[in-house]
Design a protein around this motif. Structure first.
Motif, mmCIF file in Angstrom:
data_model
loop_
_atom_site.group_PDB
_atom_site.id
_atom_site.type_symbol
_atom_site.label_atom_id
_atom_site.label_comp_id
_atom_site.label_asym_id
_atom_site.label_seq_id
_atom_site.Cartn_x
_atom_site.Cartn_y
_atom_site.Cartn_z
ATOM 1 N N THR A 68 -7.502 6.014 -0.215
ATOM 2 C CA THR A 68 -8.753 5.414 0.270
ATOM 3 C C THR A 68 -8.600 4.866 1.679
ATOM 4 N N HIS A 69 -7.405 4.401 2.042
ATOM 5 C CA HIS A 69 -7.180 3.982 3.439
ATOM 6 C C HIS A 69 -7.348 5.183 4.373
ATOM 7 N N LEU A 85 -5.755 -7.639 -3.623
ATOM 8 C CA LEU A 85 -5.205 -6.444 -4.280
ATOM 9 C C LEU A 85 -4.173 -6.811 -5.338
ATOM 10 N N ASP A 97 0.826 -1.209 0.000
ATOM 11 C CA ASP A 97 0.000 0.000 0.000
ATOM 12 C C ASP A 97 0.859 1.258 0.000
ATOM 13 N N TRP A 135 -13.558 0.886 4.076
ATOM 14 C CA TRP A 135 -12.592 0.883 2.974
ATOM 15 C C TRP A 135 -13.154 0.104 1.788
ATOM 16 N N PRO A 176 -7.565 -1.416 -7.378
ATOM 17 C CA PRO A 176 -6.151 -1.076 -7.223
ATOM 18 C C PRO A 176 -5.559 -0.421 -8.469
ATOM 19 N N TYR A 220 -13.523 1.778 -1.935
ATOM 20 C CA TYR A 220 -12.390 1.424 -2.792
ATOM 21 C C TYR A 220 -12.879 1.047 -4.183
ATOM 22 N N ASP A 237 -1.377 2.147 -5.311
ATOM 23 C CA ASP A 237 -1.799 3.446 -4.780
ATOM 24 C C ASP A 237 -3.166 3.325 -4.106
ATOM 25 N N SER A 238 -3.129 2.813 -2.879
ATOM 26 C CA SER A 238 -4.379 2.641 -2.134
ATOM 27 C C SER A 238 -4.421 3.507 -0.880
#
Length: 197
Positions: free
Chosen positions: A25-26, A122, A16, A82, A89, A86, A21-22
């Motif tokens: 959203t986290h 992911l 991550d 999340w 990914p 989301y 590129d998460s």
């Protein structure tokens, strides 16, 4: 770039914020969780905990704000929020370029603070899961980052000495874990690579 990779037999990526590129959203999921449970949301502090498991982050929220929230419930709420927001990914171009250059030439592993099911989902979603030589998640270790166990386990699984491994990380805690494991570390800041001197 290739000359910077000579001297290393394995590349270990955090997931991550480093390979995928998460992080936005986290962070948004943590903001929504903070609203629900009534604790302050500090974006920079939460970003600094990238790579730390959701359960451990919930425990740290309790410590930081002197609360006694059920950390398991807080973590589960964050996970569910999340999943709601989301959209899928997205690979980070700079680190994915390293991945593709090293594929077939060096061992490639991912060492992440995510739980195994989440990480596999992911990585499969961006077509990387089957291309890894090893995947080490928070589900596979006793001690999460900044402890070096995640990266040492990855090195052991690919059969490479720690000193011959190069780590890519986006947080200071991750960098500390890599350093404690005896590995060099490239910091990924806003998608840009910062190579060690």
């Amino acid at each position: 770039m290739l000359e910077k990779l000579t001297g290393y037999d394995a590349i270990i990526f955090d997931m991550d914020g480093t390979l995928i590129d998460s992080m936005p959203t986290h962070l948004e999921a943590w903001r929504l969780t903070s609203e629900k449970y009534g604790f302050p949301f500090d974006k920079e502090w939460h970003y600094s905990l990238g790579g730390v498991s959701t359960e451990r982050t919930a425990e740290l929220v309790n410590q930081r704000y002197n609360l006694s929230l059920d950390s398991g419930s807080v973590a589960e709420t964050k996970r569910l929020l999340w999943e709601e927001i989301y959209s899928g990914p997205v690979l980070i171009d700079e680190t994915y370029a390293v991945f593709t250059r090293c594929e077939g030439k060096k061992k490639i592993a991912v060492g992440t603070g995510a739980i195994r099911a989440h990480a596999e989902s992911l990585l499969a979603g961006v077509g990387l899961l089957e291309r890894l030589d090893a995947l080490v998640t928070v589900s596979d270790v006793e001690n999460g980052k900044p402890h070096p166990e995640t990266f040492l386990t990855a090195a052991a699984q690919v059969g490479v000495e720690p000193g011959r491994c190069l780590v890519f990380e986006d947080t200071e805690l991750g960098r500390q874990a890599a350093t404690a494991a005896g590995m060099d570390c490239v910091l990924v800041v806003n998608g840009q690579l910062h190579w060690p001197n």
